[in-house]
Design an enzyme around this catalytic site. Sequence first.
Site, short mmCIF file in Angstrom:
data_model
loop_
_atom_site.label_atom_id
_atom_site.label_comp_id
_atom_site.label_asym_id
_atom_site.label_seq_id
_atom_site.Cartn_x
_atom_site.Cartn_y
_atom_site.Cartn_z
CD GLU A 4 -3.27 -0.27 2.40
OE1 GLU A 4 -2.84 0.71 2.93
OE2 GLU A 4 -3.66 -1.25 2.78
CG ASP B 67 -3.68 9.26 7.09
OD1 ASP B 67 -4.01 8.13 6.94
OD2 ASP B 67 -3.70 9.87 6.03
#
Length: 263
Positions: A49, A60
Amino acid sequence: MTRIDAKFAALKAEGKKGFVAYVMAGDPDYDRSLELVRGLPGAGVDVIELGLPFTDPMADGETIQLAGQRALEAGMTLNRTLQMVRDFRTGDDTTPIVLMGYYNPIYSHGVDKFLEEAREAGIDGLIIVDLPPEEDEELCIPAQKAGLNFIRLATPTTDDKRLPKVLQNTSGFVYYVSITGITGAAAAQATDVGPEVARIKAGTDLPVIVGFGIRTPETAESIASVADGCVVGSAIVGAMAEGKPVSEVLAFVKSLADGAHRA
């Protein structure tokens, strides 16, 4: 069949669980980042990823936010991220790469142009965290027509009414977010995750891969044991942030991959 489909079919045939590693493209600089990415398959990573740096990464936690900032400050762009994939592909044409990020850079680049260049570079799938199923015509449907998997996130708050919508146009695998909140927060617990994975698998034949809150080989093993595999991101990104040699970071990645593969 994409590289992602082929990889999970091969893992299933071997009776193995998958290990997915997230790294931020361009962190701390292009050369070290490329060295890390090139080393991931040898460390046991089944799917890479690759984070696309963005100025406002709302899903995030601090570790990955800071990694994105470092990458942007080092001159990382969408074009350079695609170039990194091309550079990786000169030595590896089999390991699947999923580009994970936000829609804004893709929209600014132009969807059709991006999809053509992503496919040409060697990207196999997309995880775009700020595009809900209601916006599938924006990118999801065009991406699948271009031959890319579009991987959707399911979370502990995705109830039985919402889940079919989430699964509707998903391909490649389903990414189950094991905890509520941002990346790198709490620790994932297999006792919580197992029933949720079973609930998702009742609605799809796709592999279910679990991420968020996995930082040790032991947790990787326990989570992978109740799913089709697991994802580790913040712990790997954090190891890079500490300035460790890439070889040391890859040794850590291998310990996580070994944990998942023991499941």
